[in-house]
Design an enzyme around this catalytic site. Structure first.
Site, PDB file in Angstrom:
ATOM      1  N   TYR A 228       3.642   0.646  11.001  1.00 36.92           N
ATOM      2  CA  TYR A 228       4.143   1.730  10.163  1.00 36.92           C
ATOM      3  C   TYR A 228       4.513   2.915  11.052  1.00 36.92           C
ATOM      4  CZ  TYR A 228       2.515  -0.796   6.022  1.00 36.92           C
ATOM      5  OH  TYR A 228       2.334  -1.733   5.027  1.00 36.92           O
TER       6      TYR A 228
ATOM      7  N   HIS B  85      -0.335  -9.340   8.587  1.00 36.15           N
ATOM      8  CA  HIS B  85       0.750  -8.680   7.864  1.00 36.15           C
ATOM      9  C   HIS B  85       1.731  -9.654   7.206  1.00 36.15           C
ATOM     10  CE1 HIS B  85       2.964  -4.556   7.935  1.00 36.15           C
ATOM     11  NE2 HIS B  85       3.153  -5.182   6.797  1.00 36.15           N
TER      12      HIS B  85
ATOM     13  N   GLY C 246       7.522  -0.320  -8.170  1.00 37.17           N
ATOM     14  CA  GLY C 246       8.808  -0.974  -8.335  1.00 37.17           C
ATOM     15  C   GLY C 246       9.898   0.017  -8.672  1.00 37.17           C
TER      16      GLY C 246
END
Length: 302
Positions: free
Chosen positions: A54, A130, A213
């Site tokens: 990240y 991940h 979403g």
């Protein structure tokens, strides 16, 4: 609904924080990023989800982990000890906006060591693979997580972006060390419904990433206005006097006791708003409306 849930034997807030937006493209400045983390922690969030990948630029691997370490450094005693930091290894960012996958055992060992250093801990509370690497046998990648646990470098293991078959194989390899699955899941994207059901059967935490979403985006609206599916979440929100995002998270929590959403945030206000969803109770008739709306959204009928 309780405002706390479990990942393995660890009690965490029912809504966590996905810290990725604080470090990737479009991220806030460091002051605002830290303020957002503190706002979440002050609101009772005790699950922070991060990853070594990240970051934005190629030379800043671990940017997000370092932010979290800095935010926690100023906290003492129970305020810090109660926080579960869940990080991930197995992906990379070359700096051109793309994402790579590397789940070779040697890479995961190096990545875990680097995450330990950046987080300033002797043991990582939850270390997650991940993404499966198509170039590496799944059993080899997952077996490395067991090795790291046996060495005392991680307390528990999680997997992300997996199929039911990969989940079951990981369970055979890791046993009770496997405590979480993190897949994309929201009212509009429910491809991982089978994985959620399997987690519920096994008592494994299911951490939806991108849980809001389309709820938080203007693309929720169609050419003639909001879709009927999206409108239902907005209507229920208006009835409760809360944000549609809170309603979405409360709906997700209703799906199963193992669900722990990890919505992202880049401002203190949104972090606090998401955390408040843990205390929002939706009546059965409203949940039924949202279930119908989500199903219509999934099938394209809404």
């Amino acid at each position: 609904m309780t405002d706390e849930r479990f990942i393995g034997g660890v009690r965490v807030s029912a809504v966590g924080l996905g810290a990725m937006p604080l470090s990737v493209e479009g991220r806030p400045d460091r002051r605002q990023a830290l303020a957002t983390l503190h706002a979440a922690l002050d609101a009772g969030v005790t699950l922070l989800d991060t990853a070594d990948s990240y970051h934005w630029h190629a030379d800043e691997t671990g940017h997000n982990e370092q932010l979290i370490a800095q935010a926690l450094a100023g906290r003492r005693g129970p305020d810090r000890d109660a926080v579960l930091v869940a990080t991930k290894g197995g992906r990379g960012r070359p700096g051109d906006g793309s994402w790579t996958v590397d789940a070779r055992p040697e890479h995961l060992r190096r990545a875990c060591e680097a995450s330990l250093h950046r987080l300033g801990v002797e043991t990582i509370g939850l270390y997650q693979l991940h993404k499966p690497d198509p170039q590496v046998p799944w059993a080899e990648s997952v077996g490395t997580l067991r090795e790291l646990a046996e060495q005392g470098k991680i307390r528990a293991a999680g997997i992300s972006n997996v199929t039911v078959e990969q989940l079951d194989e990981a369970r055979l390899i890791l046993g009770d060390l496997l405590v979480s699955v993190q897949n994309r899941y929201s009212p509009a994207v429910r491809d991982s419904e089978p994985q959620l059901r399997r987690c519920a059967e096994l008592g494994i935490a299911f951490l939806p990433w991108s849980p809001l979403g389309g709820i938080s985006r203007s693309s929720l609206d169609g050419p003639s206005g909001p879709t009927s599916s999206g409108t239902a979440f907005h209507e229920v929100a208006a009835e409760h006097g809360v944000s549609p995002q809170q309603v979405c998270l409360a709906w997700l929590l209703s799906r199963a006791p193992v669900v722990i959403p990890i919505p992202g945030a880049s401002r203190p206000h949104t972090a606090r708003d998401s955390a408040s969803a843990a205390g929002l109770v939706l009546a059965p008739d409203r949940l039924a409306r949202l279930d119908a709306a989500a199903e219509a959204w999934r099938t394209g009928a809404g």
